[in-house]
Design an enzyme around this catalytic site. Structure first.
Site, PDB file in Angstrom:
ATOM      1  CE1 TYR A 225      -4.091   2.012   0.819  1.00  0.00           C
ATOM      2  CE2 TYR A 225      -2.615   3.184   2.314  1.00  0.00           C
ATOM      3  CZ  TYR A 225      -3.820   3.101   1.634  1.00  0.00           C
ATOM      4  OH  TYR A 225      -4.752   4.105   1.779  1.00  0.00           O
ATOM      5  CE  LYS A 229      -3.578   4.874  -1.499  1.00  0.00           C
ATOM      6  NZ  LYS A 229      -4.639   5.357  -2.396  1.00  0.00           N
TER       7      LYS A 229
HETATM    8  P1  NAP Z   1     -13.467   2.324   0.841  1.00  0.00           P
HETATM    9  O1  NAP Z   1     -14.515   2.897   1.717  1.00  0.00           O
HETATM   10  O2  NAP Z   1     -12.971   0.949   1.075  1.00  0.00           O
HETATM   11  O3  NAP Z   1     -14.030   2.437  -0.657  1.00  0.00           O
HETATM   12  C1  NAP Z   1     -13.255   1.964  -1.686  1.00  0.00           C
HETATM   13  C2  NAP Z   1     -13.942   2.318  -2.973  1.00  0.00           C
HETATM   14  O4  NAP Z   1     -13.112   1.830  -4.039  1.00  0.00           O
HETATM   15  C3  NAP Z   1     -15.300   1.654  -3.150  1.00  0.00           C
HETATM   16  O5  NAP Z   1     -16.156   2.544  -3.841  1.00  0.00           O
HETATM   17  C4  NAP Z   1     -14.986   0.451  -3.996  1.00  0.00           C
HETATM   18  O6  NAP Z   1     -16.073   0.005  -4.806  1.00  0.00           O
HETATM   19  C5  NAP Z   1     -13.906   1.009  -4.884  1.00  0.00           C
HETATM   20  N1  NAP Z   1     -13.076  -0.021  -5.495  1.00  0.00           N
HETATM   21  C6  NAP Z   1     -12.429  -1.030  -4.893  1.00  0.00           C
HETATM   22  N2  NAP Z   1     -11.791  -1.775  -5.798  1.00  0.00           N
HETATM   23  C7  NAP Z   1     -12.052  -1.216  -7.001  1.00  0.00           C
HETATM   24  C8  NAP Z   1     -11.682  -1.538  -8.322  1.00  0.00           C
HETATM   25  N3  NAP Z   1     -10.904  -2.586  -8.618  1.00  0.00           N
HETATM   26  N4  NAP Z   1     -12.134  -0.744  -9.311  1.00  0.00           N
HETATM   27  C9  NAP Z   1     -12.938   0.322  -9.053  1.00  0.00           C
HETATM   28  N5  NAP Z   1     -13.311   0.660  -7.818  1.00  0.00           N
HETATM   29  C10 NAP Z   1     -12.868  -0.105  -6.807  1.00  0.00           C
HETATM   30  O7  NAP Z   1     -12.142   3.255   0.813  1.00  0.00           O
HETATM   31  P2  NAP Z   1     -11.904   4.688   1.445  1.00  0.00           P
HETATM   32  O8  NAP Z   1     -11.489   4.528   2.856  1.00  0.00           O
HETATM   33  O9  NAP Z   1     -13.016   5.586   1.121  1.00  0.00           O
HETATM   34  O10 NAP Z   1     -10.596   5.124   0.625  1.00  0.00           O
HETATM   35  C11 NAP Z   1     -10.692   5.824  -0.580  1.00  0.00           C
HETATM   36  C12 NAP Z   1      -9.285   6.203  -1.018  1.00  0.00           C
HETATM   37  O11 NAP Z   1      -8.668   6.975   0.003  1.00  0.00           O
HETATM   38  C13 NAP Z   1      -8.373   5.006  -1.247  1.00  0.00           C
HETATM   39  O12 NAP Z   1      -7.514   5.261  -2.322  1.00  0.00           O
HETATM   40  C14 NAP Z   1      -7.583   4.937   0.040  1.00  0.00           C
HETATM   41  O13 NAP Z   1      -6.352   4.305  -0.148  1.00  0.00           O
HETATM   42  C15 NAP Z   1      -7.437   6.397   0.357  1.00  0.00           C
HETATM   43  N6  NAP Z   1      -7.187   6.679   1.779  1.00  0.00           N
HETATM   44  C16 NAP Z   1      -8.116   6.359   2.732  1.00  0.00           C
HETATM   45  C17 NAP Z   1      -7.867   6.647   4.078  1.00  0.00           C
HETATM   46  C18 NAP Z   1      -8.849   6.350   5.186  1.00  0.00           C
HETATM   47  O14 NAP Z   1      -8.531   6.577   6.364  1.00  0.00           O
HETATM   48  N7  NAP Z   1     -10.029   5.834   4.887  1.00  0.00           N
HETATM   49  C19 NAP Z   1      -6.658   7.268   4.436  1.00  0.00           C
HETATM   50  C20 NAP Z   1      -5.735   7.566   3.429  1.00  0.00           C
HETATM   51  C21 NAP Z   1      -6.015   7.280   2.106  1.00  0.00           C
HETATM   52  P3  NAP Z   1     -17.130  -1.111  -4.269  1.00  0.00           P
HETATM   53  O15 NAP Z   1     -17.953  -0.416  -3.219  1.00  0.00           O
HETATM   54  O16 NAP Z   1     -17.903  -1.475  -5.462  1.00  0.00           O
HETATM   55  O17 NAP Z   1     -16.326  -2.221  -3.706  1.00  0.00           O
END
Ligand code: NAP
Length: 318
Positions: A225, A229
């Site tokens: 990861y 990133k």
């Molecule tokens: P999340 O709630 O797990 O949602 C992930 C999203 O990505 C969902 O809409 C999922 O679709 C979609 N997805 C997964 N695999 C995919 C694929 N192969 N093709 C297209 N879409 C796909 O994640 P999140 O926490 O909101 O994170 C969003 C972004 O922010 C990510 O890049 C993550 O690394 C980054 N981020 C998050 C955090 C945090 O604390 N949450 C911190 C730093 C960075 P489905 O619903 O259809 O599965």
């Protein structure tokens, strides 16, 4: 698509413990927010940003006179917009009158809900299933965007997954799956978007990549990861250099620790320790990330910003 992208709660716990022990957050998508899913149905508050593509006013929102008209704002493709941060981003852009392509991998129901919310707030939206780790599905995603709305003005590379384990135990498949989506997916979508943005004259485009603070700091248990990133940050700078002269800006946002039901489940003791690592003393919300996307994507004031990685992390990394 065969695989499930939902991370296990055990990986969230793993990450949370790393945050405590390392004093720097993993901030991964395994902290996927059920709370943030809920926000997809929430109406956004008016913002002070404005939309450079259509609206010269700095009020940002369409006026009451025009809000009922079919949305004609910038066309925004948001990957992974069915849940969590992506749903918040899509919803905020939609509330600004944008026409939003809500991409998802498996969650068609939640993606349709995000579309409904966007339409109710004066925007327009379509949900498009596509695994953005795959070239042919990315091509189909952008074809769907152009078929529906005729152009693409904004791309938000948000889709991401975690497959956490210590580096010595990490299988090649765990490494590859995360690299394929979190890094190669960003490359594929960016390439596809730039082709379309470059066709419409005068060229005008904005690309925002969601990276993570662990792309800067590294994090135990997240070799795949954090490498992906970090790669996104390098890719962002290169795209910015290649396209700055053609009026396409490319920036990254590095979220910190984003609040979720899953973090609430960690219990008060761990939560209290996590909070000591965040100077702001609180978790971020999906809306905090969405607000920065809205600024970078739509605000004229962001037109001279490119190649940057903006931390939205309550001061965790500085
Ligand atoms: P999340 O709630 O797990 O949602 C992930 C999203 O990505 C969902 O809409 C999922 O679709 C979609 N997805 C997964 N695999 C995919 C694929 N192969 N093709 C297209 N879409 C796909 O994640 P999140 O926490 O909101 O994170 C969003 C972004 O922010 C990510 O890049 C993550 O690394 C980054 N981020 C998050 C955090 C945090 O604390 N949450 C911190 C730093 C960075 P489905 O619903 O259809 O599965």
């Amino acid at each position: 698509m065969a695989f499930s992208v939902r991370a296990t709660s055990s990986s969230a716990h793993h990450i949370a413990r790393n945050v405590v022990s390392k004093t720097r957050s993993s901030c991964s998508s395994s902290l996927a927010s059920k709370r943030s899913q809920g926000m997809a149905g929430k109406k956004m508050s008016p913002s002070s940003s404005s939309i450079p593509f259509r609206f010269s006013s700095s009020s940002g929102r369409k006026s009451a006179m025009t809000v009922q008209a079919a949305a004609d704002g910038p066309v925004c493709v948001v990957t992974g917009a069915s849940r969590g941060i992506g749903a918040a981003i899509a919803t905020q852009l939609g509330a600004q009158g944008c026409r939003v392509v809500v991409n998802y991998a498996a969650s068609s129901g939640p993606a349709e809900e995000v579309c409904k919310t966007i339409k109710a707030s004066g925007g327009d939206a379509i949900a498009v299933q596509a695994n953005v780790a795959k070239q042919e599905e990315v091509d189909a995603l952008f074809k769907a965007a152009v078929d529906a709305f005729g152009e693409v003005n904004v791309l938000v590379n948000n889709a991401g997954i975690t497959r956490d384990t210590l580096m010595m135990r990490m299988k090649l498949a765990q490494w590859q799956e995360v690299i394929d989506l979190n890094l190669t997916g960003v490359f594929l979508c960016t390439q596809a978007a730039c082709k379309i943005m470059g066709k419409k004259k005068p060229v005008k485009g904005r690309i925002i990549n969601i990276t993570s603070v662990v792309g800067v700091t590294g994090n135990a248990g997240q070799a795949n990861y954090s490498a992906a990133k970090a790669g996104v940050i390098g890719l962002t700078k290169t795209v910015a250099r290649e396209y700055a002269g053609r009026n396409i800006q490319c920036n990254a946002i590095a979220p910190g620790f984003i609040a979720s039901d899953m973090t609430a489940e960690l219990g008060p003791e761990i939560e209290a320790k996590i909070l000591t690592t965040i100077p702001a003393g609180k978790y971020g919300q999906p809306e905090d990330i969405a607000g920065m996307v809205r600024f970078l994507a739509l605000d004229p004031a962001a037109a001279y910003i490119t190649g940057q990685t903006i931390h939205v992390d309550g001061g965790m990394v500085m």
